[in-house]
Design an enzyme around this catalytic site. Structure first.
Site, mmCIF file in Angstrom:
data_model
loop_
_atom_site.group_PDB
_atom_site.id
_atom_site.type_symbol
_atom_site.label_atom_id
_atom_site.label_comp_id
_atom_site.label_asym_id
_atom_site.label_seq_id
_atom_site.Cartn_x
_atom_site.Cartn_y
_atom_site.Cartn_z
ATOM 1 N N GLU A 82 0.848 -1.216 0.000
ATOM 2 C CA GLU A 82 0.000 0.000 0.000
ATOM 3 C C GLU A 82 0.876 1.258 0.000
ATOM 4 O OE1 GLU A 82 -3.368 -0.181 2.735
ATOM 5 O OE2 GLU A 82 -3.340 1.998 2.839
ATOM 6 N N LYS A 261 -7.168 -1.327 11.532
ATOM 7 C CA LYS A 261 -6.561 -1.640 10.231
ATOM 8 C C LYS A 261 -5.335 -0.753 10.018
ATOM 9 C CE LYS A 261 -6.005 -1.781 5.602
ATOM 10 N NZ LYS A 261 -5.190 -0.905 4.746
ATOM 11 N N HIS A 374 -2.262 10.298 0.268
ATOM 12 C CA HIS A 374 -2.328 8.959 -0.311
ATOM 13 C C HIS A 374 -2.345 9.043 -1.845
ATOM 14 C CE1 HIS A 374 -3.359 4.712 -0.451
ATOM 15 N NE2 HIS A 374 -4.229 5.026 -1.395
HETATM 16 C C1 MEV Z 1 -5.750 2.886 5.411
HETATM 17 O O1 MEV Z 1 -4.923 1.843 4.963
HETATM 18 C C2 MEV Z 1 -5.724 3.011 6.914
HETATM 19 C C3 MEV Z 1 -6.671 4.056 7.510
HETATM 20 O O2 MEV Z 1 -7.991 3.806 7.070
HETATM 21 C C4 MEV Z 1 -6.562 3.943 9.011
HETATM 22 C C5 MEV Z 1 -7.550 4.795 9.783
HETATM 23 O O3 MEV Z 1 -8.620 5.107 9.270
HETATM 24 O O4 MEV Z 1 -7.229 5.098 10.954
HETATM 25 C C6 MEV Z 1 -6.310 5.425 7.041
#
Ligand code: MEV
Length: 424
Positions: A82, A261, A374
């Protein structure tokens, strides 16, 4: 030449990155490339690992350049696909080094990891309980002279046996024997399963009960890592927003799972790089998160009087010897780079990476949002799906960045439109 140790990872060239880790490993860049490549040129390693192998699925491996934990510095290898994970964790680790203090410790309420033996319906409960109490030391001794002998020689082995009773809907009682095995620095799955299967016929013989499943448990909540991050002179507005984001996860399981996550982004990347069983750790962490009857975040954040404090507590049972860690050359190189002395030190490093990765996500979510950072990094992924020349790609990247900044979103169709315009 500039000193690459002072540069942030994002500014280092590939050659500088290799030289940087090469210094730590006492290896030349060519030796590193050779180690990472060598075993994947043939099918042998894949065939040793799984049946029916047809090749390898490769993933990018990067590193967290400078993690400071308990006053020690680590370079942490991370294998993940990612886009923003390695970038995010490096950025925040730098901030933490400058403004914060990262500490960890192990909480071990009971020694060893659990092997379970199921007794579906205990026929003579009183007799069974008595026999377990009276005979458990003898069973421990037998296992320690048998399948756990190598663990005993390394300072571990079977430590205890406990009986848990679970009432079934038909009013019968299911028994579960928990065999606690200290597996030292190994992941330990094989040894725990061997001990459980070894004891099963002995216990059947001595109790006259029917025993069923023998398998390790991936929930070892009696052994946890606790990581604490304190950031002094922290911006009040951001601090309060991060605290509010933490409450969101604490009250709402739909948010808690995504919060976790973000933590797993960091944890899994190190587990994959070091050849640890990430499925086992994932399963254990999610079970732990739901242990109180509702799914909870693995970390919480509070802001008070200029200080932001984050705490992560979780069972993270990892290994540094045996299994994939020993036969996979990339995992070997990763462990060498980490320079941890034992599995317990690795558990703490992994917990710390999880907490920092969590802060990286929360900082972005509580300020500019997750999309711009991102997507900025994701532009390269989009461009890889477009059939354009190198110079067109460069121009397209600039144009897509501009669209992103203006509109706050960008997609592959923008790239195709811009390519058409460029060629026209
Ligand atoms: C994305 O890989 C992880 C997030 O969704 C974690 C979060 O929302 O705290 C950005």
């Amino acid at each position: 030449m500039t000193d690459s140790t002072l540069k942030s990872l994002s500014r280092m060239t590939y050659e500088e990155r290799l030289a940087y880790i090469g210094r730590e490993l006492s290896m030349t860049p060519d030796e590193i490339i050779e180690t990472l490549r060598s075993s994947f040129e043939t099918i042998q390693l894949a065939e040793a690992l799984i049946e029916g192998a047809i090749g390898y699925f490769s993933m990018p491996m990067g590193f967290l350049k400078d993690l400071k934990l308990n006053e020690k510095n680590y370079i942490v290898p991370m294998a993940i696909e990612e886009t923003s994970i390695v970038a995010g964790v490096n950025k925040i680790a730098k901030w933490v080094r400058e403004k914060g203090k990262l500490e960890s410790r192990l909480i071990e309420e009971k020694r060893g990891l659990i092997g379970q033996i199921q007794i579906p319906r205990i026929v003579n409960l009183e007799n069974f309980q008595k026999t377990v109490e009276g005979r458990k030391q003898a069973w421990i001794d037998l296992a320690n002279k048998g399948p756990a002998k190598s663990m005993v020689l390394r300072g571990g082995g079977v430590q205890d046996i406990e009986l848990r009773l679970i009432n079934r809907e038909d009013n019968s009682v299911m028994g579960v024997l928990h065999i606690f095995v200290d597996v030292c620095d190994a992941m330990g799955a094989n040894i725990i399963n061997q001990v459980s299967e070894f004891l099963k016929p002995i216990i059947i013989e001595e109790t006259d009960e029917t025993l069923h499943l023998c398998i390790l448990s991936n929930l070892n909540d009696h052994k946890r890592v606790r990581v604490t991050l304190t950031m002094e002179d922290f911006d009040e507005c951001l601090g309060r927003r991060i605290e509010e984001a933490s409450y969101f996860a604490e009250y709402d399981p739909y948010r808690a799972v995504t919060h976790n996550k973000g933590i797993m982004n960091g944890i899994d990347a190190v587990l994959i790089a070091t050849g640890n069983d990430f499925r086992a750790v994932e399963a254990g962490l999610h079970a732990y998160a739901a242990l109180q009857g509702r799914y909870k975040p693995l970390s919480t954040w509070r802001y008070a009087e200029g200080t932001l404090t984050g705490v992560l507590e979780a069972p993270l049972n990892l290994g540094i010897v045996g299994g994939v860690t020993s036969i996979h050359p990339t995992a070997g190189l990763a462990l060498k780079l980490l320079k941890v002395e034992d599995a317990e030190e690795l558990m703490q490093v992994v917990g710390a990476v999880g907490l920092i990765q969590n802060l990286a996500a929360l900082r972005a979510l509580c300020s500019e949002g997750i999309v711009s950072g991102h997507m900025r990094l994701h532009l390269k992924n989009i461009l890889m799906t477009i059939d354009a020349t190198e110079s067109e790609q460069k121009e397209l990247e600039q144009r897509l960045l501009k669209i992103l900044l203006e509109k706050k979103y960008v997609s592959r169709s923008n790239a195709l439109d811009e390519l058409q315009k460029l060629r026209a």
